[in-house]
Design an enzyme around this catalytic site. Structure first.
Site, PDB file in Angstrom:
ATOM      1  N   GLY A   1       0.771  -1.247   0.000  1.00 55.90           N
ATOM      2  CA  GLY A   1       0.000   0.000   0.000  1.00 55.90           C
ATOM      3  C   GLY A   1       0.796   1.287   0.000  1.00 55.90           C
TER       4      GLY A   1
ATOM      5  N   GLU B   1       3.563   4.163   6.316  1.00 61.45           N
ATOM      6  CA  GLU B   1       2.356   3.378   6.026  1.00 61.45           C
ATOM      7  C   GLU B   1       1.379   4.193   5.201  1.00 61.45           C
ATOM      8  OE1 GLU B   1       0.836   0.815   5.647  1.00 61.45           O
ATOM      9  OE2 GLU B   1       0.875  -0.597   7.310  1.00 61.45           O
ATOM     10  N   ASP B   2       0.560   3.516   4.422  1.00 58.90           N
ATOM     11  CA  ASP B   2      -0.492   4.192   3.678  1.00 58.90           C
ATOM     12  C   ASP B   2      -1.657   4.574   4.584  1.00 58.90           C
ATOM     13  OD1 ASP B   2      -1.080   1.497   4.082  1.00 58.90           O
ATOM     14  OD2 ASP B   2      -1.977   1.198   2.117  1.00 58.90           O
TER      15      ASP B   2
ATOM     16  N   ASP C   1      -5.811   1.909  10.329  1.00 61.99           N
ATOM     17  CA  ASP C   1      -7.239   1.722  10.563  1.00 61.99           C
ATOM     18  C   ASP C   1      -7.407   1.258  12.017  1.00 61.99           C
ATOM     19  OD1 ASP C   1      -9.963   1.325  10.073  1.00 61.99           O
ATOM     20  OD2 ASP C   1      -9.697  -0.469   8.892  1.00 61.99           O
TER      21      ASP C   1
ATOM     22  N   GLY D   1      -5.200  -0.329  13.607  1.00 61.77           N
ATOM     23  CA  GLY D   1      -3.872  -0.207  14.216  1.00 61.77           C
ATOM     24  C   GLY D   1      -3.209  -1.542  14.508  1.00 61.77           C
TER      25      GLY D   1
ATOM     26  N   THR E   1      -2.104  -3.932  12.404  1.00 60.45           N
ATOM     27  CA  THR E   1      -0.926  -4.150  11.566  1.00 60.45           C
ATOM     28  C   THR E   1       0.262  -3.371  12.118  1.00 60.45           C
ATOM     29  OG1 THR E   1      -2.434  -4.269   9.688  1.00 60.45           O
ATOM     30  CG2 THR E   1      -0.105  -4.077   9.173  1.00 60.45           C
TER      31      THR E   1
ATOM     32  N   LYS F   1      -7.495   6.626  10.542  1.00 59.54           N
ATOM     33  CA  LYS F   1      -8.915   6.599  10.912  1.00 59.54           C
ATOM     34  C   LYS F   1      -9.029   6.550  12.435  1.00 59.54           C
ATOM     35  CE  LYS F   1     -10.513   4.076   6.768  1.00 59.54           C
ATOM     36  NZ  LYS F   1     -11.013   2.770   6.266  1.00 59.54           N
TER      37      LYS F   1
ATOM     38  N   PHE G   1     -14.421   3.390   3.621  1.00 60.32           N
ATOM     39  CA  PHE G   1     -13.429   2.724   2.784  1.00 60.32           C
ATOM     40  C   PHE G   1     -12.925   3.640   1.668  1.00 60.32           C
ATOM     41  CE2 PHE G   1     -11.787  -0.319  -0.305  1.00 60.32           C
ATOM     42  CZ  PHE G   1     -11.011  -1.098   0.530  1.00 60.32           C
TER      43      PHE G   1
ATOM     44  N   ASP H   1      -5.856  -0.232  -2.107  1.00 59.11           N
ATOM     45  CA  ASP H   1      -6.594  -1.082  -3.037  1.00 59.11           C
ATOM     46  C   ASP H   1      -7.971  -1.477  -2.532  1.00 59.11           C
ATOM     47  OD1 ASP H   1      -5.395  -2.852  -0.977  1.00 59.11           O
ATOM     48  OD2 ASP H   1      -6.342  -4.435  -2.169  1.00 59.11           O
TER      49      ASP H   1
ATOM     50  N   ARG I   1      -4.926   0.708  -7.005  1.00 55.50           N
ATOM     51  CA  ARG I   1      -3.697   1.249  -6.398  1.00 55.50           C
ATOM     52  C   ARG I   1      -3.053   2.338  -7.254  1.00 55.50           C
ATOM     53  NH1 ARG I   1      -2.238  -2.102  -2.077  1.00 55.50           N
ATOM     54  NH2 ARG I   1      -2.608  -4.339  -2.321  1.00 55.50           N
TER      55      ARG I   1
HETATM   56  P1  IMP Z   1      -5.279  -2.014  10.360  1.00 50.79           P
HETATM   57  O1  IMP Z   1      -6.734  -2.269  10.657  1.00 50.79           O
HETATM   58  O2  IMP Z   1      -4.811  -0.693  10.917  1.00 50.79           O
HETATM   59  O3  IMP Z   1      -4.428  -3.164  10.813  1.00 50.79           O
HETATM   60  O4  IMP Z   1      -5.151  -1.898   8.795  1.00 50.79           O
HETATM   61  C1  IMP Z   1      -4.903  -3.041   8.045  1.00 50.79           C
HETATM   62  C2  IMP Z   1      -4.812  -2.814   6.584  1.00 50.79           C
HETATM   63  O5  IMP Z   1      -6.134  -2.713   6.089  1.00 50.79           O
HETATM   64  C3  IMP Z   1      -4.131  -1.558   6.063  1.00 50.79           C
HETATM   65  O6  IMP Z   1      -2.723  -1.644   6.002  1.00 50.79           O
HETATM   66  C4  IMP Z   1      -4.720  -1.491   4.668  1.00 50.79           C
HETATM   67  O7  IMP Z   1      -4.004  -2.361   3.817  1.00 50.79           O
HETATM   68  C5  IMP Z   1      -6.115  -2.003   4.889  1.00 50.79           C
HETATM   69  N1  IMP Z   1      -7.113  -0.922   4.962  1.00 50.79           N
HETATM   70  C6  IMP Z   1      -7.684  -0.365   6.039  1.00 50.79           C
HETATM   71  N2  IMP Z   1      -8.568   0.572   5.706  1.00 50.79           N
HETATM   72  C7  IMP Z   1      -8.552   0.624   4.343  1.00 50.79           C
HETATM   73  C8  IMP Z   1      -9.258   1.416   3.373  1.00 50.79           C
HETATM   74  O8  IMP Z   1     -10.102   2.290   3.664  1.00 50.79           O
HETATM   75  N3  IMP Z   1      -8.972   1.153   2.068  1.00 50.79           N
HETATM   76  C9  IMP Z   1      -8.055   0.221   1.668  1.00 50.79           C
HETATM   77  N4  IMP Z   1      -7.376  -0.529   2.559  1.00 50.79           N
HETATM   78  C10 IMP Z   1      -7.633  -0.334   3.864  1.00 50.79           C
HETATM   79 MG    MG Z   2      -1.012  -1.327   4.329  1.00 50.07          MG
END
Ligand code: IMP
Ligand code: MG
Length: 176
Positions: free
Chosen positions: A46, A100-101, A104, A106, A108, A132, A153, A160, A166
Protein backbone atom coordinates in the site's frame (compact mmCIF):
# COMPACT_ATOMS: atom_id res chain seq x y z
CA UNK A 1 -17.14 9.13 -10.03
CA UNK A 2 -15.21 5.98 -10.82
CA UNK A 3 -15.91 2.28 -10.74
CA UNK A 4 -13.54 -0.24 -9.13
CA UNK A 5 -14.82 -3.80 -9.57
CA UNK A 6 -18.40 -3.76 -8.26
CA UNK A 7 -18.17 -0.53 -6.23
CA UNK A 8 -18.55 3.15 -7.05
CA UNK A 9 -16.17 5.72 -5.60
CA UNK A 10 -15.93 9.51 -5.65
CA UNK A 11 -12.92 11.80 -5.25
CA UNK A 12 -12.15 12.40 -1.61
CA UNK A 13 -8.62 13.88 -1.65
CA UNK A 14 -7.31 15.28 -4.93
CA UNK A 15 -3.87 14.58 -6.29
CA UNK A 16 -2.87 18.23 -5.66
CA UNK A 17 -3.97 18.07 -2.00
CA UNK A 18 -2.05 14.83 -1.52
CA UNK A 19 1.13 16.26 -3.05
CA UNK A 20 0.91 19.38 -0.89
CA UNK A 21 0.41 17.37 2.30
CA UNK A 22 3.19 14.89 1.45
CA UNK A 23 5.64 17.78 0.99
CA UNK A 24 4.55 19.25 4.32
CA UNK A 25 5.08 15.91 6.10
CA UNK A 26 8.56 15.65 4.59
CA UNK A 27 9.36 19.18 5.76
CA UNK A 28 8.39 18.29 9.35
CA UNK A 29 10.45 15.10 9.21
CA UNK A 30 13.44 16.99 7.80
CA UNK A 31 13.27 19.46 10.70
CA UNK A 32 12.62 16.94 13.48
CA UNK A 33 15.18 14.34 12.46
CA UNK A 34 18.00 16.44 11.00
CA UNK A 35 20.54 15.20 13.56
CA UNK A 36 19.50 11.54 13.39
CA UNK A 37 20.71 8.51 11.50
CA UNK A 38 17.39 7.66 9.80
CA UNK A 39 16.10 4.48 8.16
CA UNK A 40 12.71 4.74 6.49
CA UNK A 41 10.83 1.44 6.39
CA UNK A 42 7.89 1.46 4.00
CA UNK A 43 5.28 -1.26 4.26
CA UNK A 44 4.32 -2.86 0.96
CA UNK A 45 2.13 -2.96 -1.02
CA UNK A 46 0.00 0.00 0.00
CA UNK A 47 2.69 2.55 0.79
CA UNK A 48 4.69 2.33 -2.44
CA UNK A 49 3.34 5.55 -3.96
CA UNK A 50 3.33 7.56 -0.73
CA UNK A 51 6.89 6.45 0.11
CA UNK A 52 8.15 7.39 -3.36
CA UNK A 53 6.65 10.88 -3.22
CA UNK A 54 7.65 11.45 0.41
CA UNK A 55 11.27 10.51 -0.22
CA UNK A 56 11.54 13.02 -3.08
CA UNK A 57 11.07 15.78 -0.50
CA UNK A 58 13.15 14.22 2.27
CA UNK A 59 16.52 15.98 2.37
CA UNK A 60 18.08 13.92 5.18
CA UNK A 61 20.98 11.63 4.48
CA UNK A 62 18.92 8.48 5.05
CA UNK A 63 18.15 4.96 3.94
CA UNK A 64 14.89 3.46 2.70
CA UNK A 65 13.86 -0.15 2.69
CA UNK A 66 10.61 -1.87 1.80
CA UNK A 67 9.13 -4.66 3.89
CA UNK A 68 6.12 -6.90 3.80
CA UNK A 69 4.42 -8.47 6.75
CA UNK A 70 3.52 -12.09 6.60
CA UNK A 71 1.20 -13.61 9.14
CA UNK A 72 0.64 -17.30 9.02
CA UNK A 73 -0.68 -20.00 11.30
CA UNK A 74 2.13 -21.83 12.99
CA UNK A 75 1.98 -24.99 15.00
CA UNK A 76 2.79 -23.42 18.34
CA UNK A 77 0.18 -22.83 21.02
CA UNK A 78 0.22 -19.13 20.22
CA UNK A 79 -1.13 -20.09 16.81
CA UNK A 80 0.08 -17.10 14.85
CA UNK A 81 3.58 -16.15 13.85
CA UNK A 82 4.31 -12.81 12.24
CA UNK A 83 7.36 -12.12 10.21
CA UNK A 84 8.88 -9.12 8.51
CA UNK A 85 10.02 -9.96 4.99
CA UNK A 86 12.86 -7.90 3.62
CA UNK A 87 14.29 -5.98 6.55
CA UNK A 88 17.93 -6.30 5.54
CA UNK A 89 19.06 -2.94 6.89
CA UNK A 90 20.76 -2.72 10.25
CA UNK A 91 18.52 -0.47 12.33
CA UNK A 92 20.33 -0.91 15.65
CA UNK A 93 20.79 2.49 17.35
CA UNK A 94 19.21 4.26 14.36
CA UNK A 95 15.99 6.24 14.07
CA UNK A 96 13.38 4.19 12.23
CA UNK A 97 10.46 5.89 10.49
CA UNK A 98 7.74 3.42 9.51
CA UNK A 99 5.93 4.65 6.38
CA UNK A 100 2.36 3.38 6.03
CA UNK A 101 -0.49 4.19 3.68
CA UNK A 102 -3.25 3.91 6.27
CA UNK A 103 -3.78 3.10 9.94
CA UNK A 104 -7.24 1.72 10.56
CA UNK A 105 -7.61 -0.53 13.64
CA UNK A 106 -3.87 -0.21 14.22
CA UNK A 107 -3.34 -3.97 14.51
CA UNK A 108 -0.93 -4.15 11.57
CA UNK A 109 1.11 -1.29 13.02
CA UNK A 110 1.25 -2.89 16.49
CA UNK A 111 2.82 -5.97 14.92
CA UNK A 112 5.24 -3.89 12.86
CA UNK A 113 6.32 -2.02 15.98
CA UNK A 114 7.01 -5.17 17.99
CA UNK A 115 8.95 -6.76 15.12
CA UNK A 116 11.12 -3.67 14.57
CA UNK A 117 11.70 -3.12 18.29
CA UNK A 118 13.32 -6.57 18.43
CA UNK A 119 16.09 -5.03 16.27
CA UNK A 120 16.85 -2.39 18.94
CA UNK A 121 16.51 0.90 17.06
CA UNK A 122 17.37 4.11 18.91
CA UNK A 123 13.82 5.33 18.43
CA UNK A 124 10.78 4.58 16.31
CA UNK A 125 8.52 7.09 14.56
CA UNK A 126 5.33 6.29 12.70
CA UNK A 127 4.34 8.19 9.57
CA UNK A 128 1.03 7.44 7.88
CA UNK A 129 -0.67 9.21 5.02
CA UNK A 130 -4.16 8.33 6.28
CA UNK A 131 -5.45 7.70 9.80
CA UNK A 132 -8.91 6.60 10.91
CA UNK A 133 -9.01 7.73 14.56
CA UNK A 134 -12.52 6.34 15.15
CA UNK A 135 -11.38 2.84 14.19
CA UNK A 136 -8.06 2.97 16.04
CA UNK A 137 -7.66 0.45 18.87
CA UNK A 138 -3.88 0.56 19.18
CA UNK A 139 -1.77 1.93 22.01
CA UNK A 140 0.63 4.05 19.96
CA UNK A 141 -0.97 6.71 17.75
CA UNK A 142 1.08 7.83 14.70
CA UNK A 143 3.65 10.64 15.03
CA UNK A 144 3.10 12.02 11.51
CA UNK A 145 -0.36 11.98 9.92
CA UNK A 146 -1.21 13.30 6.47
CA UNK A 147 -4.99 13.21 6.77
CA UNK A 148 -7.28 12.03 9.59
CA UNK A 149 -10.33 10.61 7.82
CA UNK A 150 -13.73 9.21 8.78
CA UNK A 151 -14.31 5.49 9.05
CA UNK A 152 -15.19 4.84 5.39
CA UNK A 153 -13.43 2.72 2.78
CA UNK A 154 -11.00 4.50 0.45
CA UNK A 155 -8.93 3.50 -2.60
CA UNK A 156 -6.22 5.03 -4.74
CA UNK A 157 -2.69 6.35 -4.30
CA UNK A 158 -1.49 2.89 -3.34
CA UNK A 159 -4.60 1.73 -1.50
CA UNK A 160 -6.59 -1.08 -3.04
CA UNK A 161 -10.02 -2.60 -3.21
CA UNK A 162 -9.36 -6.32 -3.79
CA UNK A 163 -5.97 -5.37 -5.28
CA UNK A 164 -7.46 -2.93 -7.78
CA UNK A 165 -7.23 0.86 -7.76
CA UNK A 166 -3.70 1.25 -6.40
CA UNK A 167 -2.63 3.18 -9.51
CA UNK A 168 -5.13 6.03 -9.08
CA UNK A 169 -3.37 9.35 -8.38
CA UNK A 170 -6.13 10.65 -6.08
CA UNK A 171 -7.85 9.07 -3.08
CA UNK A 172 -11.45 8.02 -3.61
CA UNK A 173 -14.11 7.24 -1.02
CA UNK A 174 -16.74 4.56 -1.40
CA UNK A 175 -20.15 5.93 -2.39
CA UNK A 176 -23.03 4.47 -0.43
P1 IMP B 1 -5.28 -2.01 10.36
O1 IMP B 1 -6.73 -2.27 10.66
O2 IMP B 1 -4.81 -0.69 10.92
O3 IMP B 1 -4.43 -3.16 10.81
O4 IMP B 1 -5.15 -1.90 8.80
C1 IMP B 1 -4.90 -3.04 8.05
C2 IMP B 1 -4.81 -2.81 6.58
O5 IMP B 1 -6.13 -2.71 6.09
C3 IMP B 1 -4.13 -1.56 6.06
O6 IMP B 1 -2.72 -1.64 6.00
C4 IMP B 1 -4.72 -1.49 4.67
O7 IMP B 1 -4.00 -2.36 3.82
C5 IMP B 1 -6.11 -2.00 4.89
N1 IMP B 1 -7.11 -0.92 4.96
C6 IMP B 1 -7.68 -0.36 6.04
N2 IMP B 1 -8.57 0.57 5.71
C7 IMP B 1 -8.55 0.62 4.34
C8 IMP B 1 -9.26 1.42 3.37
O8 IMP B 1 -10.10 2.29 3.66
N3 IMP B 1 -8.97 1.15 2.07
C9 IMP B 1 -8.05 0.22 1.67
N4 IMP B 1 -7.38 -0.53 2.56
C10 IMP B 1 -7.63 -0.33 3.86
MG1 MG C 1 -1.01 -1.33 4.33
Amino acid sequence: MIQVLDKTFEVFISSEEIQREVRSLATKINEDLQDEDVVFIAVLNGSFMFAADLMKSVSLSSEISFVKMSSYHGTTSSGRVDELIGLNNDVKNKTVVIVEDIIDSGITMEKMISLIEMENPKQLKICTLLYKPEAFKGTRPPDYVGFSIPNAFVVGYGLDYNEKGRNLDAIYQIKE
